[in-house]
Scaffold this motif. Structure first.
Motif, mmCIF file in Angstrom:
data_model
loop_
_atom_site.group_PDB
_atom_site.id
_atom_site.type_symbol
_atom_site.label_atom_id
_atom_site.label_comp_id
_atom_site.label_asym_id
_atom_site.label_seq_id
_atom_site.Cartn_x
_atom_site.Cartn_y
_atom_site.Cartn_z
ATOM 1 N N LYS A 46 0.860 -1.188 0.000
ATOM 2 C CA LYS A 46 0.000 0.000 0.000
ATOM 3 C C LYS A 46 0.892 1.233 0.000
ATOM 4 O O LYS A 46 1.996 1.214 0.547
ATOM 5 C CB LYS A 46 -0.907 -0.001 1.223
ATOM 6 C CG LYS A 46 -1.963 -1.088 1.175
ATOM 7 C CD LYS A 46 -2.890 -0.999 2.362
ATOM 8 C CE LYS A 46 -3.996 -2.021 2.253
ATOM 9 N NZ LYS A 46 -4.934 -1.922 3.363
ATOM 10 N N PRO A 47 0.415 2.350 -0.590
ATOM 11 C CA PRO A 47 1.247 3.563 -0.656
ATOM 12 C C PRO A 47 1.576 4.130 0.725
ATOM 13 O O PRO A 47 2.643 4.698 0.926
ATOM 14 C CB PRO A 47 0.426 4.549 -1.474
ATOM 15 C CG PRO A 47 -0.876 3.897 -1.773
ATOM 16 C CD PRO A 47 -0.852 2.499 -1.271
ATOM 17 N N VAL A 48 0.652 3.976 1.682
ATOM 18 C CA VAL A 48 0.876 4.491 3.028
ATOM 19 C C VAL A 48 0.699 3.345 4.018
ATOM 20 O O VAL A 48 -0.348 2.705 4.051
ATOM 21 C CB VAL A 48 -0.121 5.631 3.365
ATOM 22 C CG1 VAL A 48 0.074 6.128 4.783
ATOM 23 C CG2 VAL A 48 0.012 6.771 2.373
ATOM 24 N N LYS A 49 1.740 3.093 4.797
ATOM 25 C CA LYS A 49 1.661 2.035 5.804
ATOM 26 C C LYS A 49 0.826 2.552 6.980
ATOM 27 O O LYS A 49 1.108 3.604 7.538
ATOM 28 C CB LYS A 49 3.074 1.669 6.268
ATOM 29 C CG LYS A 49 3.099 0.533 7.244
ATOM 30 C CD LYS A 49 4.534 0.186 7.635
ATOM 31 C CE LYS A 49 4.489 -0.842 8.748
ATOM 32 N NZ LYS A 49 5.800 -1.164 9.251
ATOM 33 N N THR A 50 -0.221 1.788 7.352
ATOM 34 C CA THR A 50 -1.109 2.219 8.429
ATOM 35 C C THR A 50 -1.121 1.254 9.609
ATOM 36 O O THR A 50 -1.856 1.468 10.562
ATOM 37 C CB THR A 50 -2.550 2.392 7.903
ATOM 38 O OG1 THR A 50 -2.980 1.159 7.328
ATOM 39 C CG2 THR A 50 -2.629 3.508 6.874
ATOM 40 N N HIS A 51 -0.328 0.165 9.543
ATOM 41 C CA HIS A 51 -0.283 -0.822 10.611
ATOM 42 C C HIS A 51 1.173 -1.112 10.982
ATOM 43 O O HIS A 51 2.074 -0.905 10.175
ATOM 44 C CB HIS A 51 -0.968 -2.117 10.181
ATOM 45 C CG HIS A 51 -2.393 -1.934 9.788
ATOM 46 N ND1 HIS A 51 -3.402 -1.804 10.712
ATOM 47 C CD2 HIS A 51 -2.984 -1.836 8.574
ATOM 48 C CE1 HIS A 51 -4.545 -1.642 10.089
ATOM 49 N NE2 HIS A 51 -4.322 -1.640 8.784
ATOM 50 N N LEU A 52 1.389 -1.634 12.182
ATOM 51 C CA LEU A 52 2.734 -2.013 12.609
ATOM 52 C C LEU A 52 3.346 -2.988 11.612
ATOM 53 O O LEU A 52 4.489 -2.841 11.190
ATOM 54 C CB LEU A 52 2.689 -2.637 14.012
ATOM 55 C CG LEU A 52 4.021 -3.134 14.559
ATOM 56 C CD1 LEU A 52 4.970 -1.969 14.783
ATOM 57 C CD2 LEU A 52 3.803 -3.915 15.852
#
Length: 144
Positions: A46-52
């Protein structure tokens, strides 16, 4: 403890295999959680990491069909101590409704299940946004 979410698969097709397509049965792992990829999927970020930790795959034949696993730290001992499946689904739907561009969210199902001795909540919902329609199937668990 950490929470992980994963999605279900779609039946494969007789489409020729692409060079970047993963063989069916490939395991995508984040280090703490993993899932087995069916035929006809490729790994993507994904373009933006949103999880650890997160791992993702998308269908090479069905536009918009993705699978993934995400791991985040939580301060919970179990899902049951947080609430029943309907309570957790209500919280997820409220968060989804607050996301940028989301215009409607409809809960389809919320159920408890056990797979290979691990307790999960399975949440299914539809989300309509300015970017299109999504049908989401998530399995949540809490493990050390």
């Amino acid at each position: 403890a950490a929470a992980a979410a994963a999605a279900a698969a779609v039946a494969g097709s007789a489409t020729p295999v692409r060079a970047d397509e993963l063989p069916g049965g490939t395991i995508i792992s984040t280090g703490r959680a993993s899932f087995t990829v069916p035929e006809g999927f490729e790994r993507f970020s994904k373009p933006v990491k949103t999880h650890l930790e997160e791992g993702n795959a998308r269908s090479t034949t069905v536009k918009g069909f993705t699978l993934g696993v995400a791991v985040d730290p939580v301060k919970l001992e179990s899902l049951a101590k947080f609430g029943d499946p309907e309570f957790v689904a209500d919280r997820v739907v409220k968060v989804e409704k607050g996301r940028d561009g989301v215009t409607a969210v409809r809960l389809v199902a919320a159920r408890a299940m056990t797979v290979d001795g691990v307790d999960y909540y399975e949440l299914e919902y539809d989300s309509e946004s300015t970017r299109g329609y999504n049908h989401v199937l998530s399995r949540l668990t809490i493990q050390e």
